[in-house]
Design an enzyme around this catalytic site. Structure first.
Site, PDB file in Angstrom:
ATOM      1  N   HIS A  72       0.826  -1.275  -0.048  1.00  0.00           N
ATOM      2  CA  HIS A  72      -0.064   0.079   0.042  1.00  0.00           C
ATOM      3  C   HIS A  72       0.964   1.156   0.111  1.00  0.00           C
ATOM      4  O   HIS A  72       1.900   1.319   0.537  1.00  0.00           O
ATOM      5  CB  HIS A  72      -0.824  -0.094   1.194  1.00  0.00           C
ATOM      6  CG  HIS A  72      -1.988  -0.905   1.102  1.00  0.00           C
ATOM      7  ND1 HIS A  72      -3.363  -0.548   1.744  1.00  0.00           N
ATOM      8  CD2 HIS A  72      -2.324  -1.996   0.357  1.00  0.00           C
ATOM      9  CE1 HIS A  72      -4.047  -1.699   1.228  1.00  0.00           C
ATOM     10  NE2 HIS A  72      -3.527  -2.535   0.365  1.00  0.00           N
ATOM     11  N   TYR A 200      -8.774   5.026   8.428  1.00  0.00           N
ATOM     12  CA  TYR A 200      -8.889   5.162   9.871  1.00  0.00           C
ATOM     13  C   TYR A 200     -10.142   6.497   9.901  1.00  0.00           C
ATOM     14  O   TYR A 200      -9.980   7.497   9.200  1.00  0.00           O
ATOM     15  CB  TYR A 200      -7.673   5.975  10.219  1.00  0.00           C
ATOM     16  CG  TYR A 200      -6.564   4.790  10.369  1.00  0.00           C
ATOM     17  CD1 TYR A 200      -6.209   4.432  11.751  1.00  0.00           C
ATOM     18  CD2 TYR A 200      -5.571   4.704   9.497  1.00  0.00           C
ATOM     19  CE1 TYR A 200      -5.273   3.380  11.846  1.00  0.00           C
ATOM     20  CE2 TYR A 200      -4.767   3.844   9.516  1.00  0.00           C
ATOM     21  CZ  TYR A 200      -4.585   3.198  10.947  1.00  0.00           C
ATOM     22  OH  TYR A 200      -3.313   1.983  11.095  1.00  0.00           O
ATOM     23  N   PRO A 292      -3.187   0.063  19.386  1.00  0.00           N
ATOM     24  CA  PRO A 292      -2.973  -0.545  17.969  1.00  0.00           C
ATOM     25  C   PRO A 292      -3.016   0.573  16.780  1.00  0.00           C
ATOM     26  O   PRO A 292      -2.725   0.190  15.513  1.00  0.00           O
ATOM     27  CB  PRO A 292      -3.899  -1.833  17.804  1.00  0.00           C
ATOM     28  CG  PRO A 292      -4.864  -1.317  18.815  1.00  0.00           C
ATOM     29  CD  PRO A 292      -4.034  -0.690  19.943  1.00  0.00           C
ATOM     30  N   LYS A 296       1.964  -0.342  15.025  1.00  0.00           N
ATOM     31  CA  LYS A 296       3.433  -0.632  15.312  1.00  0.00           C
ATOM     32  C   LYS A 296       3.865  -1.850  16.178  1.00  0.00           C
ATOM     33  O   LYS A 296       5.006  -2.243  16.126  1.00  0.00           O
ATOM     34  CB  LYS A 296       3.810   0.517  16.235  1.00  0.00           C
ATOM     35  CG  LYS A 296       3.850   2.082  15.447  1.00  0.00           C
ATOM     36  CD  LYS A 296       5.045   1.899  14.405  1.00  0.00           C
ATOM     37  CE  LYS A 296       5.143   2.962  13.439  1.00  0.00           C
ATOM     38  NZ  LYS A 296       4.822   2.525  12.201  1.00  0.00           N
ATOM     39  N   TYR A 384       4.197   6.408  10.210  1.00  0.00           N
ATOM     40  CA  TYR A 384       3.712   5.473   9.702  1.00  0.00           C
ATOM     41  C   TYR A 384       4.391   4.167   9.136  1.00  0.00           C
ATOM     42  O   TYR A 384       4.364   3.000   9.296  1.00  0.00           O
ATOM     43  CB  TYR A 384       2.533   5.691   9.017  1.00  0.00           C
ATOM     44  CG  TYR A 384       1.295   4.636   9.023  1.00  0.00           C
ATOM     45  CD1 TYR A 384       0.291   4.682  10.035  1.00  0.00           C
ATOM     46  CD2 TYR A 384       1.498   3.665   8.087  1.00  0.00           C
ATOM     47  CE1 TYR A 384      -0.784   3.804  10.263  1.00  0.00           C
ATOM     48  CE2 TYR A 384       0.205   2.788   7.948  1.00  0.00           C
ATOM     49  CZ  TYR A 384      -0.727   2.679   9.042  1.00  0.00           C
ATOM     50  OH  TYR A 384      -1.716   1.774   8.944  1.00  0.00           O
TER      51      TYR A 384
END
Ligand code: APR
Ligand code: PHB
Length: 390
Positions: A72, A200, A292, A296, A384
């Protein structure tokens, strides 16, 4: 029994450590409480940083990951009915790969067993002895028999609920922790993902996350009350909440399908310092837990054992202990960077019972800043995809 490195726990940390040590010519034995089937079927996290993928590749265990993992280049932030893409690769030059943690575990178990590695499943009563001496041992029961594994060092890779951390005297450790007033309900659904990228969503009903495992499997999460049992969440209620929290103004639709797996996980931040006591090294969830939201957890476990394998290899090769001495501090730098990022992402997207209207306006201002400012989005993106230098 005798080995060089005694490893407790066959999660990503324990198995990868065993494999990396094998590549360095170092012998290890892995002791796991649960069955092979259990550890291979347990649905957990699924986002691999590019650095994690590259390490698995170098270690020769990324064949299936390269074929089946989903690379992604962006994630979506959704709020106020609108969608905002964070173009991870444009902003950082790096990507992430979606591949279930249990798939990583399957690949590592296979690699260990094919190389003649010793991984003992369904072992119980693990107790550590003499970790403050240079001849530690692990006592355990296997097949109804008491056994003892003598080793040079012990790696405690037995997760947050393991027993290794308790072998460190309280006076020799310091714990840092934070609880959150919510949990995540995670479901795996037999339906094609409704979005090409991870979503998200911050909504007035709380947080929701749309992820995936394959072109036919969707992984979804909802922020829920931590006291509510999973039985309070029949499938219909789950879809209703997901529909409400992920809704947009532009006609996007969430496709529903049969729910194959369902579970509630509490959220916490936890770090034990130092991660080493004598000949005991605590790696992965045994030493630290992150919420979460930043994806990570598995990446930190992998980073811990990567550094540990290199330090042990140097020690066996030359007798020099400096990398083992600095191992805990090296890992903790990455761990605290990840704690900060994960706490920040969690606060950005969740609703707390004690959020006042002022706090909600701050949250909205932060989300809008991320949607508008490339500098803000780049900071999210570099954390990220995983910082190369910490
Ligand atoms: N004896 C032997 N094995 C044990 C014991 C014990 N007393 N207690 C726990 N274990 C095993 C568990 O059954 C599990 O298989 O240790 C393993 C720990 O694995 P994980 O929990 O997967 O932890 P780790 O390898 O550090 O990986 C971290 O897991 O929870 C996720 O988000 C987290 O992705 C991160 C990853
Ligand atoms: C997942 O796909 O399981 C997943 C994705 C992103 C997260 C956490 C979990 O932040």
């Amino acid at each position: 029994m005798r080995t060089q490195v005694g490893i407790v726990g066959a999660g990503p940390a324990g198995l990868l450590l065993s494999h990396l040590l094998h590549l360095e010519g170092i012998d290890s034995v892995v002791l796991e409480l649960r069955s092979r089937d259990h550890v291979e079927q347990r649905v957990r996290a699924g986002v691999l940083e590019q650095g994690t993928v590259e390490l698995l590749e170098t270690a020769g265990v990324a064949g299936r990951l390269r074929r089946e993992g989903m690379v992604h280049h962006g994630i979506e932030l959704r709020f106020g009915g609108r969608r905002h893409r964070v173009p991870l690769t444009d902003l950082t030059g790096r990507s992430i790969t979606i591949y279930g943690q249990q798939e990583v575990v399957k690949d590592l178990v296979r690699a260990r067993l094919e190389a003649g590695g010793r991984v003992l499943f369904e072992v119980d009563g693990v107790r550590l002895q003499g970790v403050d001496t240079d001849r530690p041992a692990i006592r355990f029961r296997a097949g109804g028999q008491d056994q003892e594994l003598h080793c040079d060092v012990v790696a405690g890779c037995d997760g947050f609920h393991g027993v290794c951390r308790d072998a460190v005297p309280e006076a020799a450790r310091r714990v840092f922790e934070r609880a959150y007033p919510f949990a995540w309900l995670g479901v795996l659904a037999a339906v094609a993902p409704s979005s090409e990228e991870i979503v998200y969503a911050a909504s007035e009903h709380g947080f929701a996350l749309h992820s995936m495992r394959s072109p036919t499997l969707t992984r979804l999460y909802l922020q829920v009350d931590p006291d509510e049992p999973v039985e309070a969440w029949p499938d219909g209620r789950i879809w209703e909440e997901l529909q409400a929290r992920l809704a947009t103004d532009d006609g996007w639709t969430l496709d529903e399908g049969p729910i194959l797996d369902k579970g509630v996980t509490g959220m916490r931040s936890f770090v034990v310092e130092p991660m080493r006591f004598g000949r005991l090294f605590l790696a992965g969830d045994a030493a630290h837990i992150v919420p979460p939201t930043g994806a990570k957890g598995m990446n930190l476990a992998v980073a811990d054992v990567h550094v540990l394998a290199q330090a042990l290899a140097a020690w066996y090769r030359t007798g020099a202990g400096d990398l083992l001495e600095s191992w805990s501090a090296t890992c903790l730098r990455r761990v605290w960077r990840a704690q900060d990022f994960s706490t920040w992402m969690t606060g950005l997207l969740h609703r707390s019972p004690d959020d006042d209207p002022f706090q909600l306006r701050l949250q909205r201002a932060r989300l809008e800043y991320l949607a508008r400012s490339e500098a803000a989005a780049r900071s999210l993106a570099e954390n990220y995809v995983g910082l190369q230098q910490v």
